[in-house]
Design a protein around this motif. Structure first.
Motif, PDB file in Angstrom:
ATOM      1  N   TYR A   1      37.911  50.222  31.879  1.00 31.82           N
ATOM      2  CA  TYR A   1      38.874  49.169  32.188  1.00 31.82           C
ATOM      3  C   TYR A   1      40.073  49.669  33.000  1.00 31.82           C
ATOM      4  O   TYR A   1      40.486  48.989  33.946  1.00 31.82           O
ATOM      5  CB  TYR A   1      39.335  48.465  30.899  1.00 31.82           C
ATOM      6  CG  TYR A   1      38.208  47.977  30.003  1.00 31.82           C
ATOM      7  CD1 TYR A   1      37.009  47.490  30.541  1.00 31.82           C
ATOM      8  CD2 TYR A   1      38.343  47.985  28.617  1.00 31.82           C
ATOM      9  CE1 TYR A   1      35.977  47.038  29.712  1.00 31.82           C
ATOM     10  CE2 TYR A   1      37.310  47.536  27.788  1.00 31.82           C
ATOM     11  CZ  TYR A   1      36.134  47.070  28.334  1.00 31.82           C
ATOM     12  OH  TYR A   1      35.122  46.628  27.522  1.00 31.82           O
ATOM     13  N   PRO A   2      40.644  50.840  32.664  1.00 27.04           N
ATOM     14  CA  PRO A   2      41.792  51.293  33.484  1.00 27.04           C
ATOM     15  C   PRO A   2      41.390  51.519  34.948  1.00 27.04           C
ATOM     16  O   PRO A   2      42.140  51.165  35.858  1.00 27.04           O
ATOM     17  CB  PRO A   2      42.218  52.600  32.812  1.00 27.04           C
ATOM     18  CG  PRO A   2      41.706  52.488  31.394  1.00 27.04           C
ATOM     19  CD  PRO A   2      40.424  51.721  31.508  1.00 27.04           C
ATOM     20  N   ALA A   3      40.199  52.076  35.157  1.00 25.29           N
ATOM     21  CA  ALA A   3      39.768  52.323  36.548  1.00 25.29           C
ATOM     22  C   ALA A   3      39.556  51.007  37.278  1.00 25.29           C
ATOM     23  O   ALA A   3      39.849  50.877  38.474  1.00 25.29           O
ATOM     24  CB  ALA A   3      38.478  53.146  36.554  1.00 25.29           C
ATOM     25  N   LEU A   4      39.062  50.022  36.550  1.00 26.98           N
ATOM     26  CA  LEU A   4      38.823  48.706  37.151  1.00 26.98           C
ATOM     27  C   LEU A   4      40.156  48.056  37.541  1.00 26.98           C
ATOM     28  O   LEU A   4      40.281  47.451  38.610  1.00 26.98           O
ATOM     29  CB  LEU A   4      38.069  47.836  36.142  1.00 26.98           C
ATOM     30  CG  LEU A   4      37.214  46.698  36.671  1.00 26.98           C
ATOM     31  CD1 LEU A   4      36.171  47.173  37.661  1.00 26.98           C
ATOM     32  CD2 LEU A   4      36.521  45.982  35.500  1.00 26.98           C
TER      33      LEU A   4
ATOM     34  N   ALA B   1      37.894  42.639  40.887  1.00 24.19           N
ATOM     35  CA  ALA B   1      37.242  43.935  40.677  1.00 24.19           C
ATOM     36  C   ALA B   1      36.312  43.732  39.494  1.00 24.19           C
ATOM     37  O   ALA B   1      36.754  43.290  38.431  1.00 24.19           O
ATOM     38  CB  ALA B   1      38.267  45.012  40.368  1.00 24.19           C
ATOM     39  N   GLU B   2      35.026  43.983  39.714  1.00 21.73           N
ATOM     40  CA  GLU B   2      34.087  43.655  38.631  1.00 21.73           C
ATOM     41  C   GLU B   2      33.134  44.805  38.348  1.00 21.73           C
ATOM     42  O   GLU B   2      32.846  45.616  39.221  1.00 21.73           O
ATOM     43  CB  GLU B   2      33.319  42.365  38.964  1.00 21.73           C
ATOM     44  CG  GLU B   2      32.440  42.406  40.210  1.00 21.73           C
ATOM     45  CD  GLU B   2      31.117  43.078  39.997  1.00 21.73           C
ATOM     46  OE1 GLU B   2      30.594  42.996  38.881  1.00 21.73           O
ATOM     47  OE2 GLU B   2      30.608  43.710  40.948  1.00 21.73           O
ATOM     48  N   ASP B   3      32.664  44.806  37.101  1.00 19.48           N
ATOM     49  CA  ASP B   3      31.698  45.816  36.658  1.00 19.48           C
ATOM     50  C   ASP B   3      30.671  45.118  35.784  1.00 19.48           C
ATOM     51  O   ASP B   3      30.962  44.739  34.651  1.00 19.48           O
ATOM     52  CB  ASP B   3      32.433  46.911  35.865  1.00 19.48           C
ATOM     53  CG  ASP B   3      31.493  48.012  35.377  1.00 19.48           C
ATOM     54  OD1 ASP B   3      30.261  47.871  35.550  1.00 19.48           O
ATOM     55  OD2 ASP B   3      31.995  49.011  34.834  1.00 19.48           O
TER      56      ASP B   3
ATOM     57  N   ALA C   1      36.023  42.686  34.142  1.00 19.95           N
ATOM     58  CA  ALA C   1      36.560  42.384  35.473  1.00 19.95           C
ATOM     59  C   ALA C   1      38.078  42.302  35.401  1.00 19.95           C
ATOM     60  O   ALA C   1      38.663  42.119  34.330  1.00 19.95           O
ATOM     61  CB  ALA C   1      35.992  41.061  36.000  1.00 19.95           C
ATOM     62  N   VAL C   2      38.673  42.482  36.558  1.00 18.84           N
ATOM     63  CA  VAL C   2      40.111  42.252  36.718  1.00 18.84           C
ATOM     64  C   VAL C   2      40.267  41.306  37.912  1.00 18.84           C
ATOM     65  O   VAL C   2      39.674  41.543  38.971  1.00 18.84           O
ATOM     66  CB  VAL C   2      40.877  43.564  36.989  1.00 18.84           C
ATOM     67  CG1 VAL C   2      42.353  43.277  37.229  1.00 18.84           C
ATOM     68  CG2 VAL C   2      40.700  44.538  35.826  1.00 18.84           C
ATOM     69  N   HIS C   3      40.968  40.220  37.696  1.00 18.99           N
ATOM     70  CA  HIS C   3      41.251  39.292  38.797  1.00 18.99           C
ATOM     71  C   HIS C   3      42.728  39.357  39.139  1.00 18.99           C
ATOM     72  O   HIS C   3      43.569  39.509  38.255  1.00 18.99           O
ATOM     73  CB  HIS C   3      40.936  37.842  38.384  1.00 18.99           C
ATOM     74  CG  HIS C   3      39.476  37.525  38.303  1.00 18.99           C
ATOM     75  ND1 HIS C   3      38.990  36.237  38.358  1.00 18.99           N
ATOM     76  CD2 HIS C   3      38.384  38.326  38.179  1.00 18.99           C
ATOM     77  CE1 HIS C   3      37.661  36.260  38.262  1.00 18.99           C
ATOM     78  NE2 HIS C   3      37.281  37.501  38.133  1.00 18.99           N
ATOM     79  N   MET C   4      43.036  39.210  40.426  1.00 16.13           N
ATOM     80  CA  MET C   4      44.434  39.132  40.862  1.00 16.13           C
ATOM     81  C   MET C   4      44.570  38.031  41.907  1.00 16.13           C
ATOM     82  O   MET C   4      43.718  37.881  42.777  1.00 16.13           O
ATOM     83  CB  MET C   4      44.883  40.466  41.452  1.00 16.13           C
ATOM     84  CG  MET C   4      44.832  41.578  40.407  1.00 16.13           C
ATOM     85  SD  MET C   4      45.617  43.086  40.955  1.00 16.13           S
ATOM     86  CE  MET C   4      47.276  42.518  41.243  1.00 16.13           C
ATOM     87  N   ALA C   5      45.647  37.278  41.782  1.00 15.23           N
ATOM     88  CA  ALA C   5      45.867  36.192  42.740  1.00 15.23           C
ATOM     89  C   ALA C   5      47.309  36.192  43.215  1.00 15.23           C
ATOM     90  O   ALA C   5      48.238  36.502  42.452  1.00 15.23           O
ATOM     91  CB  ALA C   5      45.545  34.838  42.102  1.00 15.23           C
TER      92      ALA C   5
ATOM     93  N   SER D   1      30.228  49.592  26.879  1.00 11.57           N
ATOM     94  CA  SER D   1      30.669  50.566  27.883  1.00 11.57           C
ATOM     95  C   SER D   1      31.596  49.893  28.883  1.00 11.57           C
ATOM     96  O   SER D   1      31.666  48.664  28.952  1.00 11.57           O
ATOM     97  CB  SER D   1      29.463  51.144  28.638  1.00 11.57           C
ATOM     98  OG  SER D   1      28.780  50.098  29.319  1.00 11.57           O
ATOM     99  N   GLY D   2      32.263  50.704  29.672  1.00  9.56           N
ATOM    100  CA  GLY D   2      33.137  50.190  30.712  1.00  9.56           C
ATOM    101  C   GLY D   2      34.225  51.201  31.021  1.00  9.56           C
ATOM    102  O   GLY D   2      34.343  52.237  30.349  1.00  9.56           O
TER     103      GLY D   2
END
Lengths: 158, 776
Positions: free
Chosen positions: B414-417, B653-655, B630-634, B411-412
């Motif tokens: 990803y686009p919303a994350l 952003a994590e789930d 998760a999505v990471h941004m730096a 499940s997840g």
């Protein structure tokens, strides 16, 4: 080949007299001879800061000192922070509330780095807090909650 | 349940009252020091221990020759046709195969004396040719690390379809690059340690170890020492961080256990930092050569990749050298939906320290490779990196989603994350900052990565890999005493992750009991039920899952007790908010304490179907995997004079599905990201061509301090897993998985180049070379 020296050290307000080898590290003396195992050893080459104690009001690495060098000196370890054995010092309390530790192994050293710093500088900026613990390594927390904990303590103290 | 309940287990740690291995003392304890090989590959011609034995305070000195017949070598199994097993003697006796391998052990009255005496052990070595890299070792005519094997390839694995690559070739565009993850290690601030004490009165060997896997370590000790599990008790006391590096059986654990049985005295070994870096477990050391095929509109068509892992001298127990090649093969496709995938992975043995697990096994390579290639593709087709990702992410309606790489994700969203991360970072503002910076000649870059982490893996996954030394289930025993207080015993111990608090919250919430009435016990094979232990982000999914099932089973029993007491039907009763109410008598109810009293005291007759007492035991085989995302941004800036990297902003952003304790989750994520920053910028175990370790201290092997660690912003989503008990997904490794890719991409973006041959860590020197060589 015995090379023992009689030393007197005041730790957490209590006097200890002991005969130690010249080569015994202060960290080993505190841990093994006195049984104060709250001071931890993480690298024995002065990088990680886990063994930090307070010597005459200043933070020092106890793995980089010999026990004989502490003769007639005053030392505070983490066990000496709170007034009662079952209490937490307000800084320890702030660490708990801010989730400023996980495995807890580096924590005593970080507390021992912070106490003299906060005595000197009771209202530090975030940058100053970061500088104060820049000599301590933590592998669990990412440091952020440690800074939050110090800020919480400072806020409550002012 | 998402509250940040404070961790009670932290109270003693804050006061300096923790009991880590080295804090445990016995009055008649002996201490050991190991003599370690200075050669990476050599024949041992002689070990002379006579002078060492004569030193005052020395009790025994043993070489491999003295003991190899008494101790079985470490020989983990992997049921896979591409696997070759190795014999790892806890003390080498015929050959050494890495610098730091133990060749003798000194037992003495204290550690100082033991270390002094170790200097008097004289070892005659005959140096042999050194296999210094996987690139050399993989060659057919290479010298063998193990003479009895056909090659140095300890594991070979393939996956994927369409061997002629026709589907891959359909794509309009191909982008390819090499990604090199350095050899690293976890550096828990507490080094490893072990104490063993043989108790003749109970014929029991008690072993205290800083292990993540007490039960599995006991299995390993049984195999090595040739004794039964009931003769061994393994206790993991307070453990100062593990990160995977403490989930392998150590040769020293076996030797110290053997010595305790031999000498009938408690024996202690505390690893020092040099031993930890040189001769404990290393991780990764992987080259992935990968290529992405895509259409001009940005749709990914396929990926093909080859991973070569330098696994050092021996297979480690229990995961074997297969851990990186297998996991990388599952991880490379990440959260993306495309058609074609083909992968080959190799574990190549070399004359280096053996490879074990470290936070993010295999999965770190997922975003490093895929996100690096996506950025390259985005440059090539002129599409914004975020848009390109969005175009290819699996959709929430796709679940259960079969990844092109093989695994099925539960499940997840990803686009919303990704949207959440873009919003939190204020991505368009970052891009504006970047164009301003570029106008000023500054090097500002933005990196992102979208990824998943398969967590809490059950028996199905380990069976498919053939990793038969991992039981892959966990267990909980839950009991109520006669006063209504609860105790839980769970097979997943803590290395600082706060499981005692998390598990107590689960019990409190399920049974309506106050936290103060609950005690959680971990890390002792004599009291906790058999299970896998804590690794691969499994303790909440697997141990917590077992515990939740135990609370259900306990409730069932409570209902049967109440039904017997009121002499009414079970079906009419429910345990709610810590009590059961009588449906026929609304004022009448039984609290947990009342029910416990009924279960324990003989005043009340219980029907034969209800056993007296209140204790349940549940073993739980978790799903093949549940996938956190998760999505990471730096946002990073490179100093254009010194090439030092400053991370100016970092967003996660994590789930991880259902959360129990927000502070603990965030703590895991921040700590994880920090370790990932180390991999991206600082940490590297480097060897020379003679197999000598060049980065053997914390002065050379750099881990992030506070100046290297930015403020990390975390935003969360919760998509409960439909597969795991409680909807949990693991989160222990997620932070580490995303950070290397995110920071690498940000650095490349700052330099306005794309990945070709990326070697982490990106030190100032490497960034200088990237800027000045790649661009031309």
């Amino acid at each position: 080949m015995s090379d023992n020296h009689l030393i007197k050290v005041a730790i957490n307000g209590q006097e200890y007299t002991s005969s130690v080898e010249a080569r015994m590290l202060l960290s080993d003396f505190i841990r093994l001879e006195l049984g104060l195992t709250g001071t931890h050893v993480g690298c024995e080459h002065g990088v990680c800061g886990a063994c930090t104690v307070i010597l005459n009001g200043r933070s020092v690495r106890s793995c980089l000192m010999f026990a004989v060098q502490a003769h007639r000196q005053h030392i505070t370890t983490v066990e000496g922070m709170a007034t009662e054995a079952t209490d937490l010092h307000p800084l320890q309390e702030a660490f708990r509330e801010a989730h400023g530790l996980q495995c807890g192994f580096c924590t005593p050293g970080i507390l021992m780095s912070l106490i003299p710093f906060l005595d000197d500088n009771p209202r530090p900026s975030e940058e100053e807090i970061r500088a104060a613990i820049s000599g301590n390594l933590c592998r669990c927390t990412g440091y952020q909650n440690i800074v939050t904990a110090v800020k919480l303590y400072v806020e409550r103290n002012s | 349940m998402t509250t940040s309940v404070l961790c009670n287990e932290q109270l003693p740690l804050l006061r300096g009252e923790g009991r880590y291995i080295d804090d445990i003392q016995f009055s008649n304890m002996l201490h050991v020091a190991f003599v370690r090989s200075p050669y990476a590959h050599a024949r041992i011609n002689n070990v002379d221990t006579e002078v060492a034995k004569r030193q005052p305070g020395v009790v025994a000195v043993l070489s491999g020759l003295n003991i190899h017949a008494d101790i079985q070598p470490i020989r983990p199994l992997l049921k896979n046709s591409g696997f070759q097993s190795t014999n790892w003697h806890a003390i080498a006796w015929d050959k050494v195969r890495y610098v730091g391998e133990a060749v003798a052990v000194v037992v003495a009255s204290d550690r100082y004396i033991a270390e002094d005496a170790a200097e008097h052990v004289i070892v005659e070595y005959e140096p042999l040719p050194v296999i210094d890299s996987a690139a050399t070792g993989i060659l057919a005519d290479s010298t063998r690390v193990h003479d009895n094997l056909n090659s140095n390839i300890l594991l070979e694995t393939q996956s994927g379809i369409d061997k002629d690559d026709a589907a891959f070739k359909k794509g309009d565009i191909k982008v390819r690059a090499n990604f090199r993850h350095p050899r690293v290690t976890g550096i828990p601030i507490e080094n490893c340690g072990v104490i063993a004490d043989y108790r003749a009165n109970t014929d029991e060997l008690v072993v205290w170890s800083s292990t993540q896997i007490p039960h599995v370590l006991r299995d390993a000790l049984c195999d090595s020492l040739g004794i039964s599990a009931h003769q061994i008790r393994v206790i993991a006391p307070d453990v100062g961080g593990g990160f995977g590096t403490k989930m392998q059986a150590l040769p020293e654990e076996i030797i110290v256990s053997h010595l305790a049985r031999l000498l009938h005295r408690p024996i202690k070994w505390t690893q020092d930092r040099m031993e930890n870096i040189k001769a404990s477990f290393h991780a990764r050391d992987v080259l992935v050569e990968a290529e992405l095929s895509a259409n001009i509109d940005g749709t990914i068509v396929g990926m093909r990749a080859k991973a070569i892992c330098d696994v050092g001298a021996y297979n480690s127990f229990p995961l074997t050298a297969g851990l990186e090649p297998f996991t990388i093969g599952s991880a490379l496709a990440g959260p993306y939906d495309f058609e074609y995938y083909s992968y080959e992975g190799y574990a190549v043995s070399t004359n280096k320290c053996p490879m074990g697990a470290y936070r993010g096994v295999g999965f770190v390579l997922g975003p490093m490779v895929m996100e690096g290639l996506l950025d390259k593709l985005s440059q090539k087709i002129g599409m914004d990196p975020a848009l390109l990702r969005k175009k290819n992410l699996a959709q929430p309606t796709d679940f259960p989603f079969k990844s092109p790489a093989g695994p099925i994700y539960d499940s997840g969203d990803y686009p919303a994350l990704l949207d959440l991360a873009l919003e939190e970072s204020d991505y368009s503002a970052w891009r504006n900052l970047q164009s301003e910076a570029r106008n000023e000649g500054r090097l500002l870059g933005i990196g992102m990565s979208c990824f998943i982490e398969m967590t809490g893996m059950g028996r199905d996954t380990y069976r498919k890999r053939g990793m038969v030394n991992v039981p892959a289930f966990d267990a909980a025993r839950l009991q109520v005493d006669r006063h209504g207080h609860l105790e839980a015993f769970i097979s997943t111990p803590s290395q600082g992750q706060g499981q005692k608090t998390t598990f107590a919250q689960l019990i409190s919430s399920a049974l309506g009991a106050p936290l103060d009435d609950i005690k959680v016990h971990l890390g002792d094979t004599a009291t906790t039920p058999y299970g896998s232990g804590t690794f691969a982000s499994r303790s909440l999914v697997s141990g917590g899952g077992a515990l939740l099932k135990a609370t259900e089973m306990l409730q069932d029993k409570l209902v049967r007790i109440a039904a017997a007491y009121w002499q009414i039907d079970n079906k009419d009763l429910q345990y709610v908010d810590g009590r059961i109410s009588n449906p026929n008598q609304s004022s009448e109810h039984l609290s947990l304490k009342d029910l416990a009293d009924l279960a324990y005291t003989p005043f009340q007759e219980l029907p034969p179907s209800v056993e007296p007492g209140l204790s349940v035991h549940v073993s739980y085989n978790p799903p093949p995997a549940v996938s956190s995302s998760a999505v990471h941004m730096a946002l990073v800036e490179i100093d254009k004079n010194t090439y030092e990297v400053k991370i100016k902003d970092y967003v996660v952003a994590e789930d991880c599905g259902t959360k129990v304790n927000q502070a603990i989750v965030e703590g895991q994520v921040r700590g994880g990201v920090t370790q990932g920053i180390g991999i991206a910028l600082l940490e590297e175990l480097s060897y020379d061509s003679e197999g000598q370790l060049l980065s053997g201290s914390l002065m050379d092997y750099l881990v992030p301090g506070i100046y290297e660690t930015p403020v990390i912003k975390i935003v969360s989503m919760e998509t409960p897993s439909p597969w795991s008990v409680g909807g949990f997904k693991g989160v222990g490794e997620s932070g580490t998985i995303g950070a290397p890719a995110t920071i690498t991409n940000a650095i490349l973006d700052a330099l306005e180049i794309s990945a070709q041959d990326i070697q982490l860590p990106l030190t100032p020197e490497r960034i200088f070379r990237l800027k000045n060589v790649t661009k031309s």
